[in-house]
Design a protein around this motif. Structure first.
Motif, PDB file in Angstrom:
ATOM      1  N   THR A  33       0.923  -1.237  -0.171  1.00 56.00           N
ATOM      2  CA  THR A  33      -0.108   0.117   0.048  1.00 56.00           C
ATOM      3  C   THR A  33       0.902   1.310  -0.060  1.00 56.00           C
ATOM      4  OG1 THR A  33      -0.163  -0.098   2.298  1.00 56.00           O
ATOM      5  CG2 THR A  33      -1.863  -1.024   1.174  1.00 56.00           C
ATOM      6  N   THR A  34       2.170   1.080   0.311  1.00 54.58           N
ATOM      7  CA  THR A  34       2.955   2.287   0.490  1.00 54.58           C
ATOM      8  C   THR A  34       4.483   1.665   0.166  1.00 54.58           C
ATOM      9  OG1 THR A  34       1.919   3.218   2.466  1.00 54.58           O
ATOM     10  CG2 THR A  34       4.009   4.081   1.914  1.00 54.58           C
TER      11      THR A  34
ATOM     12  N   HIS B  18      -6.060  -2.341  -4.878  1.00 57.65           N
ATOM     13  CA  HIS B  18      -5.888  -3.548  -4.601  1.00 57.65           C
ATOM     14  C   HIS B  18      -7.178  -4.416  -4.602  1.00 57.65           C
ATOM     15  CE1 HIS B  18      -1.958  -2.205  -2.622  1.00 57.65           C
ATOM     16  NE2 HIS B  18      -1.567  -3.389  -3.139  1.00 57.65           N
TER      17      HIS B  18
ATOM     18  N   THR C 100       1.723   6.234  -2.030  1.00 58.74           N
ATOM     19  CA  THR C 100       0.790   5.427  -1.351  1.00 58.74           C
ATOM     20  C   THR C 100      -0.127   5.126  -2.550  1.00 58.74           C
ATOM     21  OG1 THR C 100       0.884   6.722   0.481  1.00 58.74           O
ATOM     22  CG2 THR C 100      -1.045   5.533   0.284  1.00 58.74           C
TER      23      THR C 100
ATOM     24  N   PRO D 112      -6.772   3.035  -2.619  1.00 58.25           N
ATOM     25  CA  PRO D 112      -7.267   1.597  -1.804  1.00 58.25           C
ATOM     26  C   PRO D 112      -7.992   0.905  -2.757  1.00 58.25           C
ATOM     27  CG  PRO D 112      -7.858   3.773  -0.664  1.00 58.25           C
ATOM     28  CD  PRO D 112      -7.200   4.056  -1.931  1.00 58.25           C
TER      29      PRO D 112
END
Length: 509
Positions: A448-449, A505, A499, A502
């Motif tokens: 995610t990061t 993914h 980042t 959301p």
């Protein structure tokens, strides 16, 4: 004690709980902008081809583990080699379409282009060898006749008794030296410059096929040997059949009705190179090509696939070879008409295409230059299919409604692939790289990061410098897939951190 401190003390002594600390605002993201998402393109319509060709296309595709698009397009180029400059379709009135086409299949290196090319073009090369062999005797006879005439004229000159007899003998010698000798037949060329190709065409009655498993000829046309200046004259006039002027051996010559066939496999990156040459579009160079963008089979190929049956190879090679040899006898192009039903179907197809070209509303607006030539290309495909279906009587019979229907189905396939091909030409140069990085992000739910350095390490072969990484990450950021995080405070070099959105993914699941 300050007023604020006294107030806090009173509240504390009264047992009143303090106000909760405000929670940080949730990070907001905008909706993702699709990253030029790939469209699933239609497969090559194998059923449009006559059985002896369709079986060969399917067999080669299986044995060589290539998409059927490659041998299918090469089959059309082989038919064009047979018919180009030898036949034309009469559409209506004065509208006639010559039966030569330009086909280009975009495939990556190492995908099996060369073996498929050799298999599909074998009948062409066999016919070329046979035509050359049969011409040897005629050439020898013509040379012997010319030498005999020269010898006779020279003998007459020696025996001349006066000025008049000398004049007659000299004139006879000059005529003898100009006696025509047939040219060695040549159907194909590969790595040639346009000027050389035009010279070959002049020797071959205006006909030639550029057939290659590589896109070398197009690279030359783009200006490889001319300081980047495209040389389009042959490509434009060789397709339309317009009069072509060439400078040969110090004198100007003309090819009245040039008929050039192009059947090549190119690297996908060459599409972007073509797009970079404005002349290729403004003058209609790209509008003449039928493009195929088949899927990439590398990494998914069978190790021991079925081989092409011998009877399939024999039927394909012998039938197509005989067609090439038979069509070579047509010095003046055969004019192939359409049946009334075939013409009606073609008119309906044109009626369907026309509103699709409208500015603002037509789905083919972005391909107006290419799609405007689609009715003519369809007529050419119909003529090629007609000759393939009727290898003996094709030049003397009319195109049927069924054949026209198959040509239109084939044309629809090329419409979809043209949309994709021109989309690639106009796409961001780093689009494929961005897709690769996006798949890397999706592959690990914990990713995610991540840092720029991690991306660079993961794609060391793709990105030479950090600037290359930045270009791709900027493209992903512009589409909302990632967000650049503020650099932390403090001294020293700080990592460049991103980042992921959301939903990235969520898409990967």
């Amino acid at each position: 004690m300050s007023t604020r401190a006294k107030a806090e003390q009173i509240v504390q002594e009264a047992g009143i709980p303090p106000d909760p600390e405000p929670e940080p605002e949730a990070e907001t993201w905008e909706d993702l902008v699709p990253l030029g998402s790939k469209v699933e393109l239609p497969a090559f319509p194998l059923a449009t081809l006559p059985p002896y060709i369709a079986d060969m296309v399917a067999g080669v595709a299986e044995e060589m583990q290539v998409p059927q698009d490659l041998p299918g397009a090469l089959a059309l180029a082989a038919l064009s080699t047979a018919a180009g400059g030898r036949a034309e379709v009469e559409v209506r009135g004065q509208w006639r379409e010559p039966l030569n086409v330009y086909v280009a299949v975009a495939m990556p290196p190492g995908s099996g282009k060369s073996p498929a090319f050799r298999a599909m073009m074998a009948p062409i090369f066999a016919a070329e060898a046979e035509l050359r062999e049969s011409a040897r005797e005629k050439i020898a006879e013509a040379l012997a006749a010319r030498e005999a005439a020269i010898a006779t004229a020279q003998d007459s000159l020696k025996k001349a008794k006066d000025i008049e007899e000398r004049k007659v003998a000299i004139a006879a010698a000059q005529m003898a030296e100009q006696m025509p000798v047939p040219t060695v037949p040549r159907l194909t060329a590969d790595d040639v410059v346009p000027e050389q190709a035009a010279t070959i065409m002049a020797d071959q009655g205006g006909r030639l096929a550029i057939l290659s498993a590589e896109g070398t000829f197009l690279e030359v046309v783009l200006g490889r040997y001319s300081n980047g200046r495209p040389n389009l004259e042959l490509v434009l006039k060789g397709h339309a059949g317009d009069r072509l002027q060439i400078d040969r051996r110090g004198r100007e010559e003309y090819i009245e009705r040039p008929a050039l066939t192009i059947g090549i496999a190119i690297q996908p990156d060459l599409l972007k190179d073509l797009a970079a040459k404005r002349q290729m579009h403004g003058r209609g160079g790209m509008a003449r090509f039928l493009f195929s963008l088949p899927p990439d089979f590398v990494g998914y190929r069978k190790i021991t696939p079925d081989t092409v049956p011998h009877e399939v190879i024999h039927s394909y090679r012998e039938t197509l070879k005989d067609l090439v040899i038979d069509m070579a006898e047509w010095e003046d192009p055969a004019v192939i008409p359409m049946t009334p039903a075939a013409l009606k179907l073609h008119i309906e197809w044109r009626t369907e295409i026309e509103p699709r070209l409208r500015r603002g509303t037509g789905d083919l607006e972005g391909l107006r230059e290419w799609a405007s030539k689609l009715p003519g290309a369809t007529a050419r495909l119909a003529g090629l299919l007609h000759l393939a279906e009727n290898p003996k009587r094709g030049p003397l019979s009319a195109i049927s409604e069924e054949t026209m229907g198959r040509a239109i189905e084939l044309a629809r396939y090329y419409v979809a692939h043209a949309m994709a091909a021109f989309g690639v030409m106009r796409s961001h140069p780093r689009l494929e790289d961005a897709r690769a990085v996006l798949e890397w992000i999706k592959a690990d739910a914990s990713r995610t990061t991540f840092t720029r350095r991690q991306v660079h390490r993961a794609f060391q072969r793709l990105f030479e410098t950090a600037d290359d990484v930045d270009q791709v990450m900027t493209l992903l950021e512009d589409h909302g897939y990632v967000r650049l995080q503020p650099a932390p405070k403090g001294r020293g070099r700080k990592p460049v951190t991103y980042t992921a959105h959301p939903d990235v993914h969520a898409e990967g699941r």
